[in-house]
Design an enzyme around this catalytic site. Structure first.
Site, PDB file in Angstrom:
ATOM      1  CG  ASP A  60      28.403  36.110  18.906  1.00 53.36           C
ATOM      2  OD1 ASP A  60      28.410  37.132  19.667  1.00 53.36           O
ATOM      3  OD2 ASP A  60      28.907  35.017  19.223  1.00 53.36           O
ATOM      4  CB  SER A 126      33.056  47.231  36.016  1.00 50.90           C
ATOM      5  OG  SER A 126      33.361  46.768  37.455  1.00 50.90           O
ATOM      6  CE1 TYR A 151      34.003  42.201  33.282  1.00 47.62           C
ATOM      7  CE2 TYR A 151      35.454  43.113  35.214  1.00 47.62           C
ATOM      8  CZ  TYR A 151      34.256  42.904  34.798  1.00 47.62           C
ATOM      9  OH  TYR A 151      33.112  43.515  35.277  1.00 47.62           O
ATOM     10  CE  LYS A 155      32.367  45.157  31.839  1.00 45.96           C
ATOM     11  NZ  LYS A 155      31.043  44.928  30.960  1.00 45.96           N
ATOM     12  CG  PHE A 180      30.458  50.210  43.273  1.00 43.09           C
ATOM     13  CD1 PHE A 180      29.917  51.156  42.341  1.00 43.09           C
ATOM     14  CD2 PHE A 180      31.427  50.649  44.085  1.00 43.09           C
ATOM     15  CE1 PHE A 180      30.806  52.341  42.040  1.00 43.09           C
ATOM     16  CE2 PHE A 180      32.459  51.694  43.742  1.00 43.09           C
ATOM     17  CZ  PHE A 180      31.767  52.545  42.714  1.00 43.09           C
ATOM     18  CG  ASN A 181      31.458  43.876  44.611  1.00 45.71           C
ATOM     19  OD1 ASN A 181      32.011  45.253  44.467  1.00 45.71           O
ATOM     20  ND2 ASN A 181      31.958  43.081  44.879  1.00 45.71           N
ATOM     21  CG  ASN A 201      31.594  37.136  41.486  1.00 41.70           C
ATOM     22  OD1 ASN A 201      30.963  36.711  40.217  1.00 41.70           O
ATOM     23  ND2 ASN A 201      32.452  38.012  41.466  1.00 41.70           N
ATOM     24  N   GLY A 299      45.520  40.270  42.955  1.00 40.22           N
ATOM     25  CA  GLY A 299      44.776  41.346  42.095  1.00 40.22           C
ATOM     26  C   GLY A 299      43.467  41.991  42.885  1.00 40.22           C
ATOM     27  CG  ASP A 300      40.542  40.096  45.829  1.00 45.10           C
ATOM     28  OD1 ASP A 300      40.061  40.311  44.440  1.00 45.10           O
ATOM     29  OD2 ASP A 300      40.267  39.500  46.647  1.00 45.10           O
TER      30      ASP A 300
HETATM   31  N1  UFG Z   1      35.826  36.874  48.388  1.00 42.77           N
HETATM   32  C1  UFG Z   1      36.224  35.746  49.302  1.00 42.77           C
HETATM   33  N2  UFG Z   1      36.206  34.278  49.163  1.00 42.77           N
HETATM   34  C2  UFG Z   1      35.393  34.096  47.913  1.00 42.77           C
HETATM   35  C3  UFG Z   1      35.059  35.101  46.885  1.00 42.77           C
HETATM   36  C4  UFG Z   1      35.349  36.578  47.275  1.00 42.77           C
HETATM   37  O1  UFG Z   1      36.839  36.477  50.427  1.00 42.77           O
HETATM   38  O2  UFG Z   1      35.339  32.952  47.873  1.00 42.77           O
HETATM   39  C5  UFG Z   1      36.430  38.003  48.708  1.00 42.77           C
HETATM   40  C6  UFG Z   1      37.062  38.916  47.898  1.00 42.77           C
HETATM   41  O3  UFG Z   1      38.362  38.769  48.178  1.00 42.77           O
HETATM   42  C7  UFG Z   1      36.547  40.371  47.856  1.00 42.77           C
HETATM   43  C8  UFG Z   1      35.111  40.190  48.078  1.00 42.77           C
HETATM   44  O4  UFG Z   1      34.785  38.946  48.616  1.00 42.77           O
HETATM   45  O5  UFG Z   1      37.317  41.022  48.853  1.00 42.77           O
HETATM   46  C9  UFG Z   1      34.167  40.414  46.898  1.00 42.77           C
HETATM   47  O6  UFG Z   1      34.628  39.588  45.898  1.00 42.77           O
HETATM   48  P1  UFG Z   1      34.047  39.214  44.536  1.00 42.77           P
HETATM   49  O7  UFG Z   1      34.636  38.286  43.751  1.00 42.77           O
HETATM   50  O8  UFG Z   1      32.533  38.781  44.668  1.00 42.77           O
HETATM   51  O9  UFG Z   1      34.006  40.568  43.738  1.00 42.77           O
HETATM   52  P2  UFG Z   1      35.188  41.555  43.579  1.00 42.77           P
HETATM   53  O10 UFG Z   1      35.122  42.809  44.044  1.00 42.77           O
HETATM   54  O11 UFG Z   1      36.276  40.901  43.537  1.00 42.77           O
HETATM   55  O12 UFG Z   1      34.870  41.745  41.874  1.00 42.77           O
HETATM   56  C10 UFG Z   1      33.636  42.406  41.448  1.00 42.77           C
HETATM   57  C11 UFG Z   1      33.084  41.719  40.113  1.00 42.77           C
HETATM   58  C12 UFG Z   1      34.259  41.953  38.993  1.00 42.77           C
HETATM   59  C13 UFG Z   1      34.447  43.350  39.117  1.00 42.77           C
HETATM   60  C14 UFG Z   1      35.045  43.666  40.392  1.00 42.77           C
HETATM   61  C15 UFG Z   1      35.300  45.335  40.613  1.00 42.77           C
HETATM   62  O13 UFG Z   1      32.908  40.256  40.239  1.00 42.77           O
HETATM   63  O14 UFG Z   1      33.435  41.721  37.763  1.00 42.77           O
HETATM   64  O15 UFG Z   1      33.952  43.772  41.331  1.00 42.77           O
HETATM   65  O16 UFG Z   1      34.200  46.096  39.899  1.00 42.77           O
HETATM   66  F1  UFG Z   1      35.794  43.701  38.241  1.00 42.77           F
END
Ligand code: UFG
Length: 339
Positions: A60, A126, A151, A155, A180-181, A201, A299-300
């Site tokens: 850890d 991130s 979270y 970062k 990014f993603n 995700n 939060g999106d």
């Molecule tokens: N989405 C859906 N359905 C789902 C899951 C996601 O429509 O079941 C959409 C989300 O609303 C978003 C896009 O797909 O518009 C991407 O979503 P993710 O959860 O895959 O990724 P995020 O952009 O929300 O988050 C990612 C990382 C986080 C990080 C963030 C910003 O998972 O750790 O990018 O850097 F904080």
């Protein structure tokens, strides 16, 4: 002599892919991971892909004594610090867990590095630090927005800790990579993303839906001001992302780093909508992904993608795997989990 890189969180998704690329580039690698959110099978995967018995330390990073001992067992030249929790929703429910693990472990690591005289560290940051940028694409100079989750705050705080540690400590070099993603898996399908429980995700949810593990994918909102109404992201292939770490470490270890603390966006520079990604996955793999549009996820942000000029010009790195190939690796990985 071959240089050695310690990869904390090396049994995790991005860490395991990075370990593979480092070995491929000729580095010695030590993986440290407490397996709290990962699987020892990933270490086996790294060993099978590389044919190298990469050492694994179950540790850890919050445990300073154990970290000090690790640095006496292995002559480490650079550290890539992936070890952290990463679930945005969980971080809202359990903020102390996130601050203690993500921030605490980084402070502990930097202390152990100083004791051991290790002077190079790459930090996993991130795109979340940008929030919803005022202008797109986001460059490294785009102002960071106040974090919308603990979270995201960890970062930002860890970036600042690294910047301050570098400025206080002559000789320390730091690079923060803002991912990014990350999506996809190693083409061997021996390592990939292993979400626990229901994936938060998009791509793991898509692959599990295509595999029949989930009934349907919820598309979170189609009323954004984007071309098809669904949110835009910059999906980066995990192997391309892993290669960026190799280049960053090379820059530090072989004296090319100009400023002791540097930040780079790691993405493709291409915005892709949720709907495009789902359709692209279906096309690339010849499978159907049942889906339904539901409300926006709290939060999106509506759109974020990277300006990757700095990584291209300074690091000489760019992503090169086409999206359909990446989506095929994601599906191959999902299928491998059935065996
Ligand atoms: N989405 C859906 N359905 C789902 C899951 C996601 O429509 O079941 C959409 C989300 O609303 C978003 C896009 O797909 O518009 C991407 O979503 P993710 O959860 O895959 O990724 P995020 O952009 O929300 O988050 C990612 C990382 C986080 C990080 C963030 C910003 O998972 O750790 O990018 O850097 F904080």
């Amino acid at each position: 002599m071959k240089k050695t890189v310690l990869v904390t969180g090396g049994a995790g998704y991005i860490g395991s892919h990075t370990a593979v690329e480092l070995v491929g580039a000729g580095y010695g690698v030590v993986i440290a991971d407490n397996l709290s959110n990962s699987d020892a099978g990933a270490v086996e995967g790294v060993r099978r892909i590389t044919g190298v018995e990469v050492p694994f330390e179950r540790i850890d990073c919050n445990d300073g004594a154990a970290m000090n001992a690790l640095f006496t067992r292995h002559a480490v030249d650079a550290v890539i610090h992936f070890a952290a929790f990463k679930a945005v929703g969980e971080s809202v429910a359990e903020p102390l867990k996130y601050y203690s693990n993500n921030v605490g472990s980084f402070v502990t690591l930097l202390g152990s590095m100083r004791t051991a005289g290790v002077e190079n560290v790459v930090f996993s940051s991130s795109a979340t630090v940008y929030g919803q940028p005022g202008t797109l694409p986001a460059t490294e100079r785009t102002p960071r927005q106040p974090a919308t989750s603990p979270y995201g705050a960890t970062k930002q705080i860890c970036e600042d800790i690294l910047r301050d540690a570098v400025s206080a400590c002559n000789g320390l070099h730091g690079i923060a990579l803002r991912y990014f993603n990350p999506i996809g898996a190693h083409p061997s399908a021996l390592i990939g993303e292993l979400p626990r429980g229901v994936p938060a995700n998009l791509v793991p949810f898509i692959t599990q839906t295509a595999a029949g593990i989930r009934g349907e994918l919820s598309i979170f909102g189609d009323d954004y001001p984007t071309p098809d109404g669904t949110a835009l992201r910059d999906y980066i292939d995990v192997v391309d992302l892993a290669r960026a770490h190799v280049v960053a470490v090379e820059r530090m270890l072989y004296g090319a780093q100009r400023e002791p603390y540097e930040v780079f966006n790691i993405g493709t520079g291409r915005p892709v909508s949720v709907m495009e990604l789902v359709k692209g996955f279906e096309r690339a793999n010849g499978v159907k992904v049942p889906c339904r549009v539901v409300g926006r996820r709290p939060g999106d942000v509506e759109a974020v993608w990277a300006d990757t000029t700095l990584a291209a010009t300074i690091l000489g790195w760019r992503s090169d795997r086409p999206l359909d190939e990446t989506l095929r690796t994601a599906w191959a990985w999902q299928l491998s989990l059935k065996d």
